[in-house]
Design an enzyme around this catalytic site. Sequence first.
Site, PDB file in Angstrom:
ATOM      1  N   ASP A 107       6.343  50.418  -4.723  1.00 49.35           N
ATOM      2  CA  ASP A 107       5.752  49.590  -5.777  1.00 49.35           C
ATOM      3  C   ASP A 107       4.327  50.064  -6.043  1.00 49.35           C
ATOM      4  O   ASP A 107       4.130  50.988  -6.802  1.00 49.35           O
ATOM      5  CB  ASP A 107       5.898  48.087  -5.512  1.00 49.35           C
ATOM      6  CG  ASP A 107       5.505  47.651  -4.124  1.00 49.35           C
ATOM      7  OD1 ASP A 107       4.620  48.260  -3.510  1.00 49.35           O
ATOM      8  OD2 ASP A 107       6.088  46.672  -3.649  1.00 49.35           O
ATOM      9  N   THR A 108       3.311  49.505  -5.421  1.00 50.54           N
ATOM     10  CA  THR A 108       1.935  49.950  -5.688  1.00 50.54           C
ATOM     11  C   THR A 108       1.700  51.370  -5.200  1.00 50.54           C
ATOM     12  O   THR A 108       0.860  52.083  -5.736  1.00 50.54           O
ATOM     13  CB  THR A 108       0.906  49.024  -5.005  1.00 50.54           C
ATOM     14  OG1 THR A 108       1.097  49.085  -3.591  1.00 50.54           O
ATOM     15  CG2 THR A 108       1.025  47.601  -5.508  1.00 50.54           C
ATOM     16  N   GLY A 109       2.411  51.775  -4.163  1.00 47.51           N
ATOM     17  CA  GLY A 109       2.244  53.105  -3.589  1.00 47.51           C
ATOM     18  C   GLY A 109       1.344  53.123  -2.363  1.00 47.51           C
ATOM     19  O   GLY A 109       1.093  54.184  -1.794  1.00 47.51           O
ATOM     20  N   THR A 111       1.786  52.129   0.781  1.00 43.37           N
ATOM     21  CA  THR A 111       2.447  52.644   1.984  1.00 43.37           C
ATOM     22  C   THR A 111       2.635  54.154   1.870  1.00 43.37           C
ATOM     23  O   THR A 111       2.356  54.904   2.819  1.00 43.37           O
ATOM     24  CB  THR A 111       3.817  51.954   2.193  1.00 43.37           C
ATOM     25  OG1 THR A 111       3.615  50.543   2.254  1.00 43.37           O
ATOM     26  CG2 THR A 111       4.494  52.431   3.458  1.00 43.37           C
ATOM     27  N   ASP A 163      13.475  42.553   2.187  1.00 44.77           N
ATOM     28  CA  ASP A 163      13.526  41.196   2.730  1.00 44.77           C
ATOM     29  C   ASP A 163      12.468  40.283   2.139  1.00 44.77           C
ATOM     30  O   ASP A 163      11.510  40.739   1.512  1.00 44.77           O
ATOM     31  CB  ASP A 163      13.342  41.232   4.248  1.00 44.77           C
ATOM     32  CG  ASP A 163      11.906  41.505   4.653  1.00 44.77           C
ATOM     33  OD1 ASP A 163      11.327  40.667   5.367  1.00 44.77           O
ATOM     34  OD2 ASP A 163      11.354  42.556   4.254  1.00 44.77           O
TER      35      ASP A 163
END
Length: 181
Positions: A107-109, A111, A163
């Site tokens: 998503d945002t990047g 990780t 999750d």
Amino acid sequence: MQEIIQLHDKKFIKFISDEQIDEAVSIIAEQLNKDYVDDQPLILVTLNGAIIFAADLLKKLQFSSVLSCIKLSSYEGTTSTDNMKTLIGLTEDVKDKRVLIIEDIVDTGNTYQTMVNLLNEKGAKEIRIATLTMKPDAYQLDLPVHYVGIAIPDKFVVGRGLDYNGLGRNLKDIYQLFTEE
């Protein structure tokens, strides 16, 4: 009528079927089989979310590889935060190796960026990423995302490894947060 499930205090509606997911996994596997035909990359699976996608994908790969796992966390409830926690670190030597990161979602990047920084520090020769799902509207980086199974809107999803506060990973389909309008 759409299938709705409840996890903790939230409702989710079926969004992507098991069959669509299997097709996306097969397409990624075909691409990887071409790109790594003459190589033995280190496959780095991000726990806990990507474990189901990785298991599905690994069964379809036709090249040798070394498998390892890393566990990072940036989520609190339904929100990705800038606070990245390393829960299980990198245990393999990546110096001069091709590394393929397996992710459940980009998503945002945040990780992804954390992993790229770590792998570059450790001397990886090449870093690529394969993700089951990606939220292009939420992605904030210039780093390429090499293999994307399914692009999804910027909505919270569960199932197939994803999750909500620990629940929903075992669902074979992907469900989107349900909001009654």
